[in-house]
Structure formats: C-alpha cells, structure tokens
Design a protein around this motif. Structure first.
Motif, PDB file in Angstrom:
ATOM      1  N   ARG A 106      24.731 -41.386  35.105  1.00  0.00           N
ATOM      2  CA  ARG A 106      23.388 -41.685  34.610  1.00  0.00           C
ATOM      3  C   ARG A 106      22.800 -40.432  33.977  1.00  0.00           C
ATOM      4  NH1 ARG A 106      18.241 -41.332  36.850  1.00  0.00           N
ATOM      5  NH2 ARG A 106      19.119 -40.530  38.788  1.00  0.00           N
ATOM      6  N   ALA A 107      22.138 -40.597  32.820  1.00  0.00           N
ATOM      7  CA  ALA A 107      21.563 -39.461  32.104  1.00  0.00           C
ATOM      8  C   ALA A 107      20.096 -39.278  32.477  1.00  0.00           C
ATOM      9  CB  ALA A 107      21.704 -39.664  30.598  1.00  0.00           C
ATOM     10  N   ASP A 108      19.696 -38.034  32.761  1.00  0.00           N
ATOM     11  CA  ASP A 108      18.314 -37.695  33.065  1.00  0.00           C
ATOM     12  C   ASP A 108      17.846 -36.613  32.092  1.00  0.00           C
ATOM     13  OD1 ASP A 108      18.034 -39.357  35.412  1.00  0.00           O
ATOM     14  OD2 ASP A 108      19.353 -37.931  36.429  1.00  0.00           O
ATOM     15  N   LEU A 109      16.554 -36.461  31.963  1.00  0.00           N
ATOM     16  CA  LEU A 109      15.985 -35.381  31.167  1.00  0.00           C
ATOM     17  C   LEU A 109      15.974 -34.123  32.031  1.00  0.00           C
ATOM     18  CD1 LEU A 109      14.699 -34.536  28.489  1.00  0.00           C
ATOM     19  CD2 LEU A 109      12.464 -35.119  29.465  1.00  0.00           C
ATOM     20  N   LEU A 110      16.720 -33.096  31.616  1.00  0.00           N
ATOM     21  CA  LEU A 110      16.932 -31.910  32.448  1.00  0.00           C
ATOM     22  C   LEU A 110      16.578 -30.639  31.688  1.00  0.00           C
ATOM     23  CD1 LEU A 110      20.494 -32.947  33.665  1.00  0.00           C
ATOM     24  CD2 LEU A 110      18.368 -33.236  34.957  1.00  0.00           C
ATOM     25  N   ALA A 140      10.230 -21.916  25.424  1.00  0.00           N
ATOM     26  CA  ALA A 140      10.067 -23.340  25.753  1.00  0.00           C
ATOM     27  C   ALA A 140      11.240 -23.803  26.615  1.00  0.00           C
ATOM     28  CB  ALA A 140       9.990 -24.165  24.477  1.00  0.00           C
ATOM     29  N   ASP A 141      11.016 -24.870  27.374  1.00  0.00           N
ATOM     30  CA  ASP A 141      12.085 -25.429  28.188  1.00  0.00           C
ATOM     31  C   ASP A 141      13.228 -25.919  27.304  1.00  0.00           C
ATOM     32  OD1 ASP A 141      10.638 -24.957  30.461  1.00  0.00           O
ATOM     33  OD2 ASP A 141       9.763 -26.971  30.535  1.00  0.00           O
ATOM     34  N   CYS A 142      14.455 -25.669  27.750  1.00  0.00           N
ATOM     35  CA  CYS A 142      15.643 -26.149  27.037  1.00  0.00           C
ATOM     36  C   CYS A 142      16.013 -27.520  27.601  1.00  0.00           C
ATOM     37  CB  CYS A 142      16.793 -25.161  27.193  1.00  0.00           C
ATOM     38  SG  CYS A 142      16.513 -23.581  26.380  1.00  0.00           S
ATOM     39  N   LEU A 143      15.356 -28.549  27.098  1.00  0.00           N
ATOM     40  CA  LEU A 143      15.507 -29.895  27.646  1.00  0.00           C
ATOM     41  C   LEU A 143      16.700 -30.615  27.018  1.00  0.00           C
ATOM     42  CD1 LEU A 143      11.755 -30.998  27.736  1.00  0.00           C
ATOM     43  CD2 LEU A 143      13.129 -30.050  29.595  1.00  0.00           C
ATOM     44  N   VAL A 144      17.499 -31.226  27.870  1.00  0.00           N
ATOM     45  CA  VAL A 144      18.653 -31.996  27.422  1.00  0.00           C
ATOM     46  C   VAL A 144      18.734 -33.285  28.238  1.00  0.00           C
ATOM     47  CG1 VAL A 144      19.989 -29.984  26.690  1.00  0.00           C
ATOM     48  CG2 VAL A 144      20.166 -30.789  29.047  1.00  0.00           C
ATOM     49  N   MET A 145      19.389 -34.291  27.665  1.00  0.00           N
ATOM     50  CA  MET A 145      19.675 -35.521  28.387  1.00  0.00           C
ATOM     51  C   MET A 145      21.095 -35.445  28.927  1.00  0.00           C
ATOM     52  SD  MET A 145      17.047 -37.524  28.398  1.00  0.00           S
ATOM     53  CE  MET A 145      17.857 -39.032  28.947  1.00  0.00           C
ATOM     54  N   GLY A 146      21.243 -35.668  30.229  1.00  0.00           N
ATOM     55  CA  GLY A 146      22.589 -35.626  30.765  1.00  0.00           C
ATOM     56  C   GLY A 146      22.643 -35.703  32.274  1.00  0.00           C
ATOM     57  N   THR A 178      16.721 -22.535  21.689  1.00  0.00           N
ATOM     58  CA  THR A 178      16.647 -23.733  20.860  1.00  0.00           C
ATOM     59  C   THR A 178      17.021 -23.382  19.432  1.00  0.00           C
ATOM     60  OG1 THR A 178      14.299 -23.332  20.411  1.00  0.00           O
ATOM     61  CG2 THR A 178      14.840 -24.736  22.284  1.00  0.00           C
ATOM     62  N   SER A 179      17.664 -24.327  18.763  1.00  0.00           N
ATOM     63  CA  SER A 179      18.027 -24.173  17.357  1.00  0.00           C
ATOM     64  C   SER A 179      17.834 -25.523  16.686  1.00  0.00           C
ATOM     65  CB  SER A 179      19.475 -23.702  17.226  1.00  0.00           C
ATOM     66  OG  SER A 179      19.861 -23.622  15.860  1.00  0.00           O
ATOM     67  N   GLY A 180      16.648 -25.703  16.073  1.00  0.00           N
ATOM     68  CA  GLY A 180      16.326 -27.020  15.523  1.00  0.00           C
ATOM     69  C   GLY A 180      16.177 -28.020  16.642  1.00  0.00           C
ATOM     70  N   ASP A 181      16.934 -29.098  16.578  1.00  0.00           N
ATOM     71  CA  ASP A 181      16.869 -30.126  17.623  1.00  0.00           C
ATOM     72  C   ASP A 181      18.013 -29.972  18.629  1.00  0.00           C
ATOM     73  OD1 ASP A 181      18.914 -30.799  15.967  1.00  0.00           O
ATOM     74  OD2 ASP A 181      18.435 -32.942  15.849  1.00  0.00           O
ATOM     75  N   GLY A 233      27.187 -35.252  23.647  1.00  0.00           N
ATOM     76  CA  GLY A 233      26.807 -35.145  22.243  1.00  0.00           C
ATOM     77  C   GLY A 233      26.799 -33.741  21.713  1.00  0.00           C
ATOM     78  N   GLY A 234      27.445 -32.804  22.411  1.00  0.00           N
ATOM     79  CA  GLY A 234      27.476 -31.422  21.971  1.00  0.00           C
ATOM     80  C   GLY A 234      28.866 -30.950  21.679  1.00  0.00           C
ATOM     81  N   ASP A 235      29.048 -29.639  21.609  1.00  0.00           N
ATOM     82  CA  ASP A 235      30.367 -29.047  21.339  1.00  0.00           C
ATOM     83  C   ASP A 235      30.457 -27.699  22.034  1.00  0.00           C
ATOM     84  OD1 ASP A 235      32.898 -28.970  20.408  1.00  0.00           O
ATOM     85  OD2 ASP A 235      32.392 -28.478  18.345  1.00  0.00           O
ATOM     86  N   LEU A 236      31.658 -27.257  22.290  1.00  0.00           N
ATOM     87  CA  LEU A 236      31.873 -25.976  22.957  1.00  0.00           C
ATOM     88  C   LEU A 236      32.816 -25.147  22.089  1.00  0.00           C
ATOM     89  CD1 LEU A 236      32.456 -25.408  26.740  1.00  0.00           C
ATOM     90  CD2 LEU A 236      33.783 -24.153  25.045  1.00  0.00           C
TER      91      LEU A 236
END
Length: 236
Positions: A106-110, A140-146, A178-181, A233-236
């Motif tokens: 389940r994904a949460d806003l983190l 600012a908070d580094c908010l992600v869904m996950g 943060t970098s854009g969105d 939805g990201g990359d490493l």
C-alpha cells in the motif's frame, strides 16, 4: 440515433480492448522479468553455492577419536558454510518473492528525509566520531508516495554499501533535495569505487564487480533496491 449508439458501443469496446491489451502487456512483462531472473539465478547459483557446499563437505573429516582442536576448526567451518548458504537462499527467495508480488504494498504519502534519518539512526557507524558523515536536506519536505518499509530498505542498502566499501576511511555525504516534481536522493562516498563499465551491470541481480574479493553477501541488494525504486516510478 442508431449510428450514435453504434459509435458509443464501438468506443466502449475499443476502450475495453486497450485496457485488456495493457493488462496483458503488463502480465507479459512480468513473465519476462521472472524468466530472466530464473535464468540469472541458475547461472549464478552454480558459482555462489560452490563455496559453502564445499565447506559443508568438510564434515566428512569428522572422525571419532580425531584431534579435538582440528575437529573444532572443522565444525566452525561447517557452521560458517551453513550460515552463508542459509543467508544466500533466504535473500534469493525474498528477492524473487518481492518481484512476483511487487504490486501488493500500500502506498502512503511519506517524508523521505524522515525515512533517511530513521535508517541512519539504525546504523551505529554513521554516528561514530571517527567518521566524516554529513546529511543535507531540502528546506521543504521531500514528500513521496510509497511504502515506508521498502523505501527504508533502499536507503539502508545505499548507506551500508557506502560504509562497506569505505573500509576504515569513512567519508559520506547524503543529500535529499527537490528537482522540479521529483525528489533526488544522493549518497556519495570516497570508497573503493568500480570500473565505469560496471555502472549498469552492478544494478542487475547477482553481479559482482570484484568477484575475487567478494566474501560475503548475496549480490542482490542493489538489484532489489533498483526494483523498488522503479516500482515507485523512479530510477537509481
């Protein structure tokens, strides 16, 4: 009216067909991933299991009435071989199981900065006085869904790798900005490094840049970290 009804029906049928095609494409992609993992696992397992299995074979030298000290050494070798084999099998099964069920979390806003702080607090060497370690976070908070557990695993993997290959000279810089969105997490160290041609290969399962000096580990941690990041939805 008849033409409009047919047009509406055709549009609906077309949408359903596209949805079914997307579902089939996703299922096919997952099957290809699992098939590739199976092939990679079979290739790697013959190499990775050889050492612990050969060590376990030392039990044949345990004979009644033998030298006590020598037998104690053999028992210790067998114990270490078993632990290595057990860790490898468990890590491999966990990795493949995660790949097969990667949509179940389940994904949460983190806040990723909070996850980084928590992960760093669990690694004692990062807080020791003999290391040069700095953390830098965006205002600012580094908010992600996950998934908190999965993202924490990624952060721990990156931090532990930085420590592992830095040996006694610990210099680590961790940045979250943060970098854009998008949210960018950077873990920088001055450890051993690796040849540039291994940059992409290291992110695939069972790849070892320096197999002659690879004594412990499953060669799966980075691959799983990549899989988790991409699932988010990201990359490493």
């Amino acid at each position: 009216i008849y033409n409009q009804m047919r047009r509406s029906a055709l549009t609906e049928a077309y949408s359903e067909s596209r949805a079914q095609a997307a579902t089939l494409a996703a299922a096919n992609e997952r099957l290809q991933v699992l098939d590739r993992l199976k092939s990679e696992f079979l290739v790697f397992v013959s190499h990775e299991l050889r050492t612990p299995l050969s060590v376990l074979a030392a039990v044949e030298f345990l004979a009644p009435g033998g030298d006590v000290k020598q037998q104690a050494k053999i028992v210790e070798l067998v114990r270490n071989g078993y632990q290595q084999l057990k860790a490898f099998v468990e890590k491999g099964l966990a990795y493949i199981s995660w790949i097969a069920n990667k949509d179940s979390e389940r994904a949460d806003l983190l806040d990723l900065t909070a996850i980084i702080r928590a992960a760093a607090a669990e690694i004692p060497r990062l807080s020791r006085s003999d290391g040069d370690v700095e953390f830098s976070f965006a205002d600012a908070d580094c908010l992600v869904m996950g998934s908190r557990a999965e993202l924490s695993e990624v952060v721990r993997t990156l931090l532990e790798n930085a420590i592992k290959f830095s040996h006694n000279s610990l210099w680590i810089r961790v940045r979250c900005e943060t970098s854009g969105d998008r949210i960018v997490l950077t873990v920088q160290d001055r450890g051993d490094g690796f040849d540039p041609e291994f940059a992409n290969e290291l992110l695939t399962p069972f790849t070892i840049a320096d197999s002659l000096h690879h004594q412990t580990g499953s060669a799966l941690n980075l691959a799983k970290a990549v899989a988790i990041v991409r699932a988010h939805g990201g990359d490493l």
